[in-house]
Each structure stands twice: as C-alpha cells, then as structure tokens.
Scaffold this motif. Structure first.
Motif, mmCIF file in Angstrom:
data_model
loop_
_atom_site.group_PDB
_atom_site.id
_atom_site.type_symbol
_atom_site.label_atom_id
_atom_site.label_comp_id
_atom_site.label_asym_id
_atom_site.label_seq_id
_atom_site.Cartn_x
_atom_site.Cartn_y
_atom_site.Cartn_z
ATOM 1 N N ASP A 25 47.320 40.926 35.274
ATOM 2 C CA ASP A 25 46.671 40.209 35.597
ATOM 3 C C ASP A 25 45.257 40.979 36.004
ATOM 4 O O ASP A 25 43.345 40.334 36.040
ATOM 5 C CB ASP A 25 46.269 39.714 37.329
ATOM 6 N N ILE A 26 44.728 42.518 36.398
ATOM 7 C CA ILE A 26 43.817 42.652 36.770
ATOM 8 C C ILE A 26 43.313 43.253 35.323
ATOM 9 O O ILE A 26 42.523 42.882 35.246
ATOM 10 C CB ILE A 26 44.295 44.282 37.397
ATOM 11 N N ALA A 27 44.055 43.655 34.222
ATOM 12 C CA ALA A 27 42.601 43.582 32.684
ATOM 13 C C ALA A 27 42.860 42.453 32.572
ATOM 14 O O ALA A 27 41.680 43.333 31.716
ATOM 15 C CB ALA A 27 44.709 44.386 32.433
ATOM 16 N N LEU A 28 43.571 41.623 32.260
ATOM 17 C CA LEU A 28 43.231 40.856 32.135
ATOM 18 C C LEU A 28 41.745 39.842 32.825
ATOM 19 O O LEU A 28 41.052 38.943 31.485
ATOM 20 C CB LEU A 28 44.481 39.600 31.900
ATOM 21 N N CYS A 29 41.423 40.195 34.134
ATOM 22 C CA CYS A 29 40.457 39.186 34.750
ATOM 23 C C CYS A 29 39.314 39.913 35.010
ATOM 24 O O CYS A 29 38.273 39.542 35.389
ATOM 25 C CB CYS A 29 41.161 38.549 36.111
ATOM 26 N N ALA A 30 39.749 41.334 34.902
ATOM 27 C CA ALA A 30 38.281 41.716 36.199
ATOM 28 C C ALA A 30 37.312 42.113 35.081
ATOM 29 O O ALA A 30 37.071 41.683 33.542
ATOM 30 C CB ALA A 30 38.851 43.160 35.996
ATOM 31 N N PRO A 31 35.868 42.223 35.467
ATOM 32 C CA PRO A 31 34.783 41.493 34.873
ATOM 33 C C PRO A 31 34.711 43.396 34.316
ATOM 34 O O PRO A 31 33.564 41.902 33.196
ATOM 35 C CB PRO A 31 34.032 41.649 35.994
ATOM 36 N N GLY B 124 32.792 35.162 35.397
ATOM 37 C CA GLY B 124 33.643 34.358 36.631
ATOM 38 C C GLY B 124 34.209 32.885 35.991
ATOM 39 O O GLY B 124 33.991 33.044 35.021
ATOM 40 N N PRO B 125 35.612 32.858 37.191
ATOM 41 C CA PRO B 125 35.867 31.380 36.715
ATOM 42 C C PRO B 125 35.554 29.865 37.115
ATOM 43 O O PRO B 125 35.014 29.819 38.554
ATOM 44 C CB PRO B 125 37.202 32.244 36.813
ATOM 45 N N GLY B 126 35.527 29.249 36.213
ATOM 46 C CA GLY B 126 34.732 27.780 36.956
ATOM 47 C C GLY B 126 33.493 27.575 36.585
ATOM 48 O O GLY B 126 32.664 28.752 35.799
ATOM 49 N N GLU B 127 33.230 26.359 36.127
ATOM 50 C CA GLU B 127 31.548 26.502 36.035
ATOM 51 C C GLU B 127 31.065 26.773 36.891
ATOM 52 O O GLU B 127 29.644 26.472 36.588
ATOM 53 C CB GLU B 127 31.488 24.603 35.427
ATOM 54 N N TRP B 128 31.183 27.092 38.228
ATOM 55 C CA TRP B 128 29.936 27.254 38.761
ATOM 56 C C TRP B 128 29.525 28.297 38.618
ATOM 57 O O TRP B 128 29.583 29.299 37.434
ATOM 58 C CB TRP B 128 30.312 27.296 40.993
ATOM 59 N N GLN B 129 28.615 29.358 39.395
ATOM 60 C CA GLN B 129 27.273 30.815 40.074
ATOM 61 C C GLN B 129 28.688 31.658 40.842
ATOM 62 O O GLN B 129 29.619 30.929 41.004
ATOM 63 C CB GLN B 129 26.348 30.209 40.138
ATOM 64 N N ARG C 75 45.246 54.542 29.639
ATOM 65 C CA ARG C 75 44.255 54.254 28.657
ATOM 66 C C ARG C 75 43.965 52.640 29.006
ATOM 67 O O ARG C 75 42.851 52.461 28.197
ATOM 68 C CB ARG C 75 45.435 53.535 27.385
ATOM 69 N N CYS C 76 43.856 52.382 30.466
ATOM 70 C CA CYS C 76 42.872 51.291 30.718
ATOM 71 C C CYS C 76 42.101 51.205 32.254
ATOM 72 O O CYS C 76 42.743 52.150 32.705
ATOM 73 C CB CYS C 76 43.726 50.019 30.001
ATOM 74 N N TYR C 77 40.786 50.828 31.748
ATOM 75 C CA TYR C 77 40.370 51.382 33.583
ATOM 76 C C TYR C 77 39.611 50.027 33.703
ATOM 77 O O TYR C 77 39.068 49.374 33.425
ATOM 78 C CB TYR C 77 39.434 51.834 34.211
ATOM 79 N N ALA C 78 39.384 49.521 35.110
ATOM 80 C CA ALA C 78 39.184 48.429 34.900
ATOM 81 C C ALA C 78 37.640 48.617 36.622
ATOM 82 O O ALA C 78 38.671 48.978 37.651
ATOM 83 C CB ALA C 78 39.498 47.341 36.049
ATOM 84 N N LEU C 79 36.563 47.743 36.678
ATOM 85 C CA LEU C 79 35.523 47.558 37.409
ATOM 86 C C LEU C 79 36.089 46.501 38.006
ATOM 87 O O LEU C 79 35.451 45.607 36.921
ATOM 88 C CB LEU C 79 34.399 48.029 36.640
ATOM 89 N N SER C 80 36.155 46.335 38.902
ATOM 90 C CA SER C 80 36.171 45.274 39.761
ATOM 91 C C SER C 80 34.904 45.657 40.893
ATOM 92 O O SER C 80 34.544 46.998 41.302
ATOM 93 C CB SER C 80 37.859 44.921 40.511
ATOM 94 N N GLY D 24 37.534 39.562 44.256
ATOM 95 C CA GLY D 24 38.184 38.539 43.970
ATOM 96 C C GLY D 24 39.393 38.301 43.561
ATOM 97 O O GLY D 24 40.332 39.225 44.084
ATOM 98 N N TYR D 25 39.364 37.127 42.795
ATOM 99 C CA TYR D 25 40.800 37.279 42.381
ATOM 100 C C TYR D 25 41.807 37.891 42.118
ATOM 101 O O TYR D 25 42.835 37.924 41.797
ATOM 102 C CB TYR D 25 40.946 35.802 41.089
ATOM 103 N N ALA D 26 41.347 38.923 41.687
ATOM 104 C CA ALA D 26 42.231 39.809 40.580
ATOM 105 C C ALA D 26 42.472 40.798 40.844
ATOM 106 O O ALA D 26 42.497 42.174 40.167
ATOM 107 C CB ALA D 26 41.683 40.030 39.200
#
Length: 357
Positions: free
Chosen positions: A84-90, A108-113, A53-58, A61-63
């Motif tokens: 982790d993958i489901a929580l952090c993937a774009p 993405g994580p953090g205040e940078w680009q 029931r869940c697919y991530a497009l990655s 990166g970190y996840a």
C-alpha cells in the motif's frame, strides 16, 4: 517554502534515511521509525523504508501508517501493507535487480485539490524534475533535460481501508455527496496514473512508458430526454420568477438550512425515498427520478422546498454576475443560464464525459 534537500538518486535517499535519527517522543516511539526528510518539526514529511530496494517519501495521508489523517481507526481492520505504501505514496524511489533506478510520482486521490501533496512533491523532487500546476487545477512534472512537460493526473488508487470505510457508511444508509464520489472515484488496484522516470547514469531522467493524456470534463445535455419536462420546468421557473423579488433577502445560509430540516422531516413523515439532506445545497444529493417526479407534480409535498431551491439558484446566479446589474435583460439571461445548468444537473439531464484536451 519549507526546505527539503534535493535527493537526486536512490543512493542519496537510502543514505538520508540511514543518517536520520528516528523521532522519539511520547507520541512517536522508536518502533514507528519516523525519519523526517527535512525539518524535524515537520515529522510527517518523512522517508519510509519499504525494503532494501524501495523507499517512499511521504507527507502523511491515507498511505502513511503513522500520520493517517482521519481514518486511523480503520487501520485496525485493514492495516496498511508495505505494498500500500509503495503504491500510494507521492514519491517512491526503487533500485531494481538489474541496477537501474526509478522514481515514481503520484498525485492525490480524487478530483479535488491536494495542496499539501503538491507542496511536498515540488520540494522533494530531484533537481532535474520540477512540479507545475495550472489555474485550471491540472498538475504536471517538467523534465528539464528532455524539455518535456508531463501530465500528472489525479489518482484513483487508495489503500483498502479507505474504500471499505465508505462502503460501510453507504451500507448503513448514510448518503452524502462525498461518500458517493469516493465510491465511484476510488479503487485499490494500481490505476496506472502515476508518472515514472528512469534515472540515467549522467543523473538525467527519462520517462518510462507513454505520457498521460490531458483529459477535461465536457457537459452533454440529453435534449430528447429533457423535452418531455420542458413545460414543467417553464411553469416552475415562472412561479420562482414571481416569488423571487419577495424572497430574495431571505435566501441566506440559515434559511436554506431550515428548509433542509423541514424537507428531511417531510421525507421521514411520508416515507419518501430519493431525498438526502445536503446542508444548504438544497436537493444536491436527491435521486434524479425523485427530482423529476417533483417537476411533474405541482402538488408534490416537497414542491415548495424545491421552489426555494430554484430561487436559491437564481440568487446565486445574481450574486455571481459581475456585469452591469442595471442592464436588466443581461442579468436575467445570466440568471436563467445559471438555472438551466442547475436543473440539468438536479434532474439528470446533463452528464459529464471525459475528453482529450
């Protein structure tokens, strides 16, 4: 742009996954289940099946357990989980028990680009959702059917192995600006900063929840706190003004690196705490109370190094001035303004606060 087919529903994502042969090579055995979402040469841009029931497009990166840039050794201690993958993937597609479909987009994580992530999101979103960003470094998702532009804030959520790595670095006494920023910027829990849409039966999308507010940084200077140091600041700046014409041509990258080495040795020789080497950016990572101690003491063992840092700020101010440099008064005001911002940051007189735009 590198082509990725628009996947407009959960079923299309599931079918794309099922129809795509896993990459098989010396580096990527079949067990890794690397299934590219677009060109096979760009194998890091892939579909990860979390469960039925869940697919991530990655895009790596970190996840991503396979294309985990820079921290793959840490995964032995804190391996990535499907959560982790489901929580952090774009991009994450879900089909819920009631049959509804949702797509979640995360920055993405953090205040940078995060330009690789932005490129991927813009190409992997369904046709009805468009990715946009501004020159100010803000990212948005435009929902075409609703005519709605939604802020996509930078995330704070990362897998545990990232946070634990930087905690260990800090515990070893390794002090750097990026470790401090990582520790203050990241968390392992869901920060709620993703944007989720429900896919309707007609193929359109509606926002789930409330739009995120656009927050901007505003600098506030504690004038009462700074008042005590004003005579010391003026004395230091007067010295730098007198020395700067003679030192201008020396204030290059190599000279600043050499001064940093000298300061690092002085800190070791005198058991000084509060100073941290920061490449050419002199005193960038120094503790605020340590900087204030130098301001108050003209005989401080690091006073000359701090004076060089002041002249470096003047030099950077002069180089960043694009007005008429023959207008000596205007140039002097610009350099002084640059110094004021610098000393406020170095001595901790200025703080940044988040405010709604």
């Amino acid at each position: 742009m590198t082509y990725i087919p628009n996947l407009n529903s959960f079923d299309e994502v599931a079918k794309k996954y099922a129809d795509t042969k896993p990459v098989r090579s010396t580096l990527h055995p079949v067990e890794q289940d690397v299934r590219p979402v677009g060109k096979r040469a760009r194998k890091w841009e892939r579909i990860i099946k979390v469960n039925d029931r869940c697919y991530a497009l990655s895009c790596g990166g970190y996840a991503d357990p396979v294309f985990n840039w820079g921290y793959s050794d840490q995964l032995k201690t804190h391996p990535l989980t499907t959560k982790d993958i489901a929580l952090c993937a774009p991009i994450v597609w879900r089909k819920h028990k009631d049959g509804t479909e949702t797509i979640t987009v995360r920055n993405g994580p953090g205040e940078w680009q995060h330009n690789q992530t932005y490129s991927f999101i813009s190409r992997a979103l369904p046709r009805e959702l468009w990715f946009r960003q501004t020159r100010e470094g803000k990212q948005y998702i435009y929902n075409r059917a609703a005519g709605q532009t939604l802020h996509l804030p930078k995330t704070r959520t990362v897998p545990r192995h990232i946070l634990e790595y930087h905690k260990r670095q800090a515990a070893k006494g390794i002090s750097s600006w990026y470790i401090k920023r990582y520790l203050t910027a990241f968390q392992t829990e869901d920060d709620g900063l993703s944007v989720t849409f429900k896919r309707e039966s007609d193929g359109k999308f509606t926002l789930v929840g409330e739009p995120h507010k656009v927050m901007v940084d505003r600098t506030r200077v504690n004038k009462d706190e700074k008042r005590e140091f004003k005579p010391h600041i003026e004395a230091l700046y007067a010295w730098a003004q007198a020395m700067y014409p003679m030192m201008r041509d020396q204030l290059n990258w190599n000279f600043r690196m050499e001064i940093n080495k000298q300061l690092e040795q002085i800190a070791k020789d005198h058991g000084i705490e509060g100073f941290a080497k920061s490449h050419s950016a002199l005193f960038l990572n120094a503790e605020k109370e340590f900087v204030r101690a130098i301001l108050k003491d003209p005989e401080h063992v690091m006073r000359y190094g701090f004076g060089v840092a002041v002249m470096a700020s003047m030099h950077d101010g002069e180089r960043s001035y694009y007005g008429d440099k023959s207008d000596v008064e205007a140039l002097a005001k610009h350099i002084r303004a640059r110094f004021n911002r610098w000393i406020n940051e170095m001595a901790g007189f200025a703080t940044k606060v988040k405010m709604e735009k």
